[in-house]
Motif scaffolding. Structure first.
Motif, short mmCIF file in Angstrom:
data_model
loop_
_atom_site.label_atom_id
_atom_site.label_comp_id
_atom_site.label_asym_id
_atom_site.label_seq_id
_atom_site.Cartn_x
_atom_site.Cartn_y
_atom_site.Cartn_z
N VAL B 170 9.06 -2.26 10.54
CA VAL B 170 9.51 -0.95 10.08
C VAL B 170 9.03 0.14 11.03
CG1 VAL B 170 9.26 0.76 8.24
CG2 VAL B 170 9.58 -1.66 7.66
N ARG B 171 7.76 0.06 11.39
CA ARG B 171 7.21 1.05 12.31
C ARG B 171 7.90 1.00 13.66
NH1 ARG B 171 2.01 1.38 9.54
NH2 ARG B 171 1.75 -0.85 9.83
N ALA B 172 8.16 -0.22 14.14
CA ALA B 172 8.79 -0.37 15.45
C ALA B 172 10.19 0.24 15.46
CB ALA B 172 8.86 -1.84 15.85
N LEU B 173 10.84 0.30 14.31
CA LEU B 173 12.17 0.90 14.24
C LEU B 173 12.12 2.42 14.11
CD1 LEU B 173 14.18 -1.53 11.91
CD2 LEU B 173 13.79 -1.66 14.35
N GLY B 174 10.90 2.97 14.13
CA GLY B 174 10.76 4.42 14.05
C GLY B 174 10.78 4.93 12.62
N LEU B 175 10.60 4.06 11.65
CA LEU B 175 10.58 4.45 10.25
C LEU B 175 9.14 4.40 9.72
CD1 LEU B 175 13.61 2.23 9.32
CD2 LEU B 175 13.66 4.71 9.56
N THR B 176 8.92 4.95 8.54
CA THR B 176 7.58 5.02 7.99
C THR B 176 7.45 4.07 6.81
OG1 THR B 176 7.72 7.36 8.50
CG2 THR B 176 5.82 6.64 7.18
N PRO B 177 6.68 2.99 6.95
CA PRO B 177 6.52 2.08 5.82
C PRO B 177 5.54 2.66 4.80
CG PRO B 177 5.21 1.32 7.67
CD PRO B 177 5.93 2.56 8.13
N LEU B 178 5.84 2.45 3.53
CA LEU B 178 4.92 2.87 2.46
C LEU B 178 4.63 1.64 1.59
CD1 LEU B 178 6.26 6.35 1.29
CD2 LEU B 178 4.15 5.83 2.51
N ASP B 179 3.40 1.16 1.65
CA ASP B 179 3.03 -0.02 0.88
C ASP B 179 2.98 0.32 -0.61
OD1 ASP B 179 1.88 -2.27 -0.21
OD2 ASP B 179 0.47 -2.54 1.43
N GLN B 180 3.79 -0.36 -1.40
CA GLN B 180 3.85 -0.07 -2.83
C GLN B 180 3.17 -1.14 -3.67
OE1 GLN B 180 5.60 2.93 -4.08
NE2 GLN B 180 4.97 3.23 -1.97
N GLY B 181 2.44 -2.07 -3.02
CA GLY B 181 1.70 -3.06 -3.79
C GLY B 181 2.44 -4.37 -3.93
N SER B 182 2.26 -5.03 -5.08
CA SER B 182 2.78 -6.39 -5.28
C SER B 182 4.28 -6.38 -5.57
CB SER B 182 2.05 -7.06 -6.44
OG SER B 182 2.56 -6.58 -7.65
N LEU B 183 4.86 -7.58 -5.67
CA LEU B 183 6.30 -7.72 -5.86
C LEU B 183 6.77 -7.11 -7.19
CD1 LEU B 183 8.26 -8.87 -3.87
CD2 LEU B 183 8.31 -10.99 -5.14
N LEU B 184 5.82 -6.85 -8.10
CA LEU B 184 6.17 -6.21 -9.37
C LEU B 184 6.81 -4.84 -9.12
CD1 LEU B 184 3.08 -7.01 -11.59
CD2 LEU B 184 5.43 -7.79 -11.91
N ALA B 185 6.40 -4.23 -8.01
CA ALA B 185 6.92 -2.89 -7.70
C ALA B 185 8.37 -2.93 -7.24
CB ALA B 185 6.05 -2.23 -6.64
N ALA B 186 8.90 -4.14 -6.98
CA ALA B 186 10.26 -4.26 -6.45
C ALA B 186 11.28 -3.62 -7.39
CB ALA B 186 10.61 -5.72 -6.19
N ARG B 187 11.04 -3.77 -8.70
CA ARG B 187 11.96 -3.20 -9.67
C ARG B 187 12.13 -1.70 -9.46
NH1 ARG B 187 13.37 -5.68 -13.87
NH2 ARG B 187 14.78 -4.62 -15.31
N GLU B 188 10.99 -1.04 -9.35
CA GLU B 188 11.03 0.41 -9.16
C GLU B 188 11.67 0.76 -7.81
OE1 GLU B 188 7.70 3.77 -9.35
OE2 GLU B 188 7.18 1.95 -10.45
#
Lengths: 472, 472, 472
Positions: B170-188
């Motif tokens: 993500v960073r290499a593509l010039g975007l900003t990654p935001l870690d949202q925690g475990s896969l439970l957060a995928a829904r949100e």
């Protein structure tokens, strides 16, 4: 097939790389909030506490142990206790040997203690590696997730690797770490959250002082004078008329003060014949708060615009218009249209509108997110070319406003000239000096100096390496 | 010399560290756009497709293979296919063992499926490590490079290392990654791009409701009443006069509603004697949308300002002025200047101008890039000190506007008081209660509670660890 | 105990991980500023210079050696010298073998040399790994710490690892690295700081051209015509009346031009029956500068608002009002209130106010920090739904303003219609075509095409993989 599977193995990264346990000393608000957030981000958390038993307040997934036990479980220990309770850490010296201690404390006053809290911690536990971080984040913001204020976390420390470990955690929590260098920076970092707009102090005190001066000046001329000589009660001028005289004056004077230091810097550089000598301190400070000065000037200009636009709604203005119209009608005479007045009135308004428009443009480009998206050439173009154009338009606006009033003796009450005349002094000086400086002979000289040329090379030997290159 | 050359060797880093191949399943718009961008950033890309032959649409530098073959070439596989076509992945279970699968899918509706797409993928291929990412980025934005909307890429996953690998991309593509925690957060995360200003819903519905109420209230009083009793057609009031009555009312009421929850929270904390008990849900929700409420209030205030400034241009107002002037002239009487009216009119306008000015300041500091550059003390100073000052000025503006009208019976039509009187109720309550709360005795108590003191310590045992510390 | 201590050892990270020495060739302004900043961030710094002796200008903590000696001490060498002095580096080829050379140079003109400076450096020292970086940062900003303009550092290079090393340094200095791909990108990166608002050129030249046209058009109609036929001197119209005619026209035309390319793109897609064919170049360029067009339109609209609000303050307007009132009073006749005029005047103003309000909202959401916080659905909602509503309101505002004037022959002077009529052409076309496009039959077809459906699949074979999906 076997080749394939080996291929797969090589491409499958090892999964042993779990996040490392983080220990938190202290179960106060901030310790708990941080622990909660760390757990959310996948870090195992262990609390070190004087009363090592689980409490309903402590996140359920975290262990609670005695300080010494907790410290042994982690390489990073966040010290979420107040500075006055640090003493007991000295007794844990052996356990804390080589650990990364994160000092997150804040003080109640700027420079409260002789040394920074982080330095004090490093002195108490000399064998640990102390990193300052997180002190600018609020517990409430961490919990609610509404990081309205800063996401920036200032980090400093003497050990690069320890700092790196802490910065990784900061990033994992969704915050932005900013490396501030060695532990010496801790003092400044600890003072930061206690500051209240430090860069704005000078501009605001300056404008308060000038405002007070011009207020009394206008009070004397516009309220007390007619009260004494004409026995008229113009006290209601205090609400709008006098503010609307002060605001444009302040806007113009402050805008000129934004460009004055650049002009002074150029004169100093020309006089000294080098750019490698430091400017006087007051000039350096002045140059660093030009942006704030400009924004205060913009605030005054905006107030001036609203005060002016509101005029036709004012009872006083409506009454005066009606009164004049009626008396003209009763006297059966109409005043013919005066073309010169038409020109003066319209061009004075047009100059003001264009000046204000450019001023607002300058304000918008000084928004962090906008200025971050322009390159230096563009930034300098906007702030200096457009800036000077704004100054020229606003000065012209005031000059045309003055118009013929300038020479009429009735505008000198008690020998005091109209306030707007005073406001023209600095802008006119700045514009005249700037005009002289862009004459080819001086401009060429100045450009050479700014490119590193020195009239008197040995001069630079006494100076230090700070470059005084102003964005004039 | 030999020593030197060995020295050089040590300082020359190994060059074997090439970027790893990334596999993309699916050759749809997003898969191709992402592949194109990955190639630009130096990643070798291999596409997995049902029809594994090169197409003019697929970037030339990328290989196209069957799914199984492509998967073997990379450690990271981006699943750029729709959820309903995921089934075939189960058959590739062996090849996908241990691989990082990046789920980038979006749904058409919020909570469309019982489990999130990423969770579904993880259940299909249990031996793979699933990471959710990239679903908030648009294919068009990736290609055109004009990332006008968000550069933020939410990332979540159960495997920390897999997540890290994706965040590096993500960073290499010039975007900003935001870690949202475990896969439970995928829904949100999957719901996020389907949301339409979720935080704004409450404020906007609230203001729509209130606007409708005040609209009909003013319609009855200002249009229907004169139509019935005086037989006058004031229907054109609908365009400007009535909106300009509703806007200031809404601005004042909403601004007061921004500060009401803080006052309620303080009362609850004082009553319970602790800050460690949760606020009622409605209060929590209310407090989280205060910023949006304030911005809607600012929008109404801005409309009110323009509507007011436009008044002297209106045909109705110009006609009325002329009509009154002419009738006065014909009756040969001039009304003398009334100093009280001068004061009232000017101070009412001045209060409004200053209130609006501070309101705009508040609005500017709530811009993300500005609020990101202030510390908590400054943020709280602006939002609470300046905020209350704004509320006081705006309430005073309305009170002075009311002036003597308050007592005149003509302002009660059909027993309905003027609409502005209704708007004063909430602001006055908030200001009075706030004034009581800052009395030393209560303020001291409240400060103690907010620092962690509890009147009744066992109370906290029933509460959870959420801290209810409001930025009052 | 022994278990414990081993435990501790495992958790104590190795402290050997110091920051690596960075070498800087050249002791000019930028070299020194960068050296100073690197030292602050914990990097050992060694300068390579022709005159390798300490100078008062060079940071005290840095070593100064000859070029060859300095190069041997570090893996990364920052080349802070001008391109014309690069030649001597070829003689150091052996020493520079495998080193990371960071080219930070800028040119004086866009495309000054046939190849980029970084490419030239790579050709001179083929065995080194060249990375382009830092050229967008100013020395003055590095030193003063006031990074008002961009914190972004564009980085490019052919060696991924070398690039990574440089990006780590960039991050350590508190700046934001942006990976731009291979060394081919160096040309663009070197041109970047020389650019002056490249995206704004088209919108600004377009609006200058249109402004000039409308200026002369209005000059002929409003100043020269009355001068010739009625012998009246309206030259003062040049200051406010004519600008206030041009501004709304320009705002409306430019706003329509923002939405015209989207409509054209839809027609092209419908006609071709696919989205996989490239749009003509002029349409691509046009679509990429829609944001800038919109902001220029907003600037014109803002000027129009201030020019309009200032009207009642103008001497000409006040004189005309008084004159009419007096002549009515003298003739003893009052004009009755005309309800239709009341409606027309108020609704024209109300439409303008609402249109401008939405326009400002659009402007605010295009601020980078705001647009970065909305998702794509929200961004598209604001820019297209609210955008079209703005266009409709502004067009209606102009239509109602025109009102009955449209048919009156007096508004055709020298057969020239009023300027506002010309301004309505493009907006009306856009709105009509858009209305046709959202008819169910066409809309359904268009949606299918945008989802990838093709009427004529082989068509796409001739096209390349650029996706032309407009955010209509």
């Amino acid at each position: 097939m076997s080749k394939n599977s080996s291929n797969i193995m090589a491409l499958v990264p090892k999964t042993s790389n779990k996040r490392e346990t983080v220990c938190i000393f202290g179960t106060g608000d901030f310790g708990r909030a941080l622990g909660h957030k760390l757990l959310q981000s996948g870090y195992p958390v262990v609390f070190g506490s004087r009363n090592p038993w689980p409490s309903s307040l402590i996140p359920k997934d975290a262990e609670v142990l005695s300080h010494a036990e907790a410290a042994q479980k982690a390489a990073i220990i966040i010290i979420a206790i107040q500075r006055q309770h640090y003493d007991f850490l000295a007794s844990l010296e052996e356990t804390l040997h080589g650990k990364v201690l994160v000092d997150i404390s804040n003080n109640l006053k700027i420079n409260q203690y002789p040394e920074s809290n982080a330095k004090y911690l490093a002195q108490l536990v000399p064998s640990a590696r102390v990193v300052k971080a997180f002190n600018t984040v609020s517990a409430w913001a961490l919990q609610s997730g509404t990081l309205d204020a800063s996401r920036q976390v200032f980090v400093c420390g003497d050990d690069t690797e320890a700092k790196q470990m802490v910065m990784d955690i900061v990033r994992a929590l969704g915050l932005t770490p900013l490396d501030q260098g060695s532990l010496l920076a801790a003092r400044e970092i600890e003072n930061y959250p206690l500051q209240l707009f430090p860069m704005w102090k000078l501009p605001i005190f300056l404008s308060l002082g000038l405002t007070a001066f011009f207020f009394f000046y206008c009070l004397v001329r516009d309220v007390i004078y007619p009260c004494v000589y004409e026995n008229k009660d113009y006290s209601f001028f205090l609400a709008i008329s006098i503010p609307n005289r002060i605001c444009p004056i302040m806007a113009l004077v402050l805008l000129a003060l934004v460009y004055l230091p650049g002009v002074l810097a150029a004169i100093i550089q020309l006089y000294r014949g080098t750019k490698y000598s430091r400017f006087p301190d007051w000039l350096d400070k002045w140059m660093l708060c030009r942006k704030q000065l400009g924004l205060v000037a913009l605030a005054f200009a905006s107030l001036h615009v609203i005060y002016t636009l509101v005029m036709p709604i004012r009872y006083y203005v409506r009454w005066r218009t009606e009164d004049r119209t009626i008396s003209q009608a009763l006297n059966n005479k109409t005043s013919p249209f005066d073309n010169t007045n038409g020109w003066l009135s319209d061009s004075y308004l047009a100059l003001g509108i264009l000046g204000f428009f450019l001023f607002v443009l300058l304000g918008i480009t000084s928004l962090p997110s906008v200025s971050n998206n322009v390159n230096w050439r563009e930034f300098r173009f906007v702030q200096s070319k457009l800036g000077y154009l704004t100054l020229i338009l606003c000065t012209a606006h005031t000059l045309v406003y003055g118009g013929k009033r300038f020479l009429s003796p009735s505008s000198y009450r008690w020998y005091l000239p109209s306030a707007y005349m005073l406001s023209l002094i600095i802008p006119c000086i700045v514009l005249v000096v700037k005009f002289v400086l862009i004459l080819p002979c001086l401009d060429k000289q100045l450009t050479r100096i700014r490119q590193g040329w020195e009239r008197n090379p040995q001069y630079s030997e006494q100076s230090n390496y700070i470059i005084n290159k102003s964005a004039v």
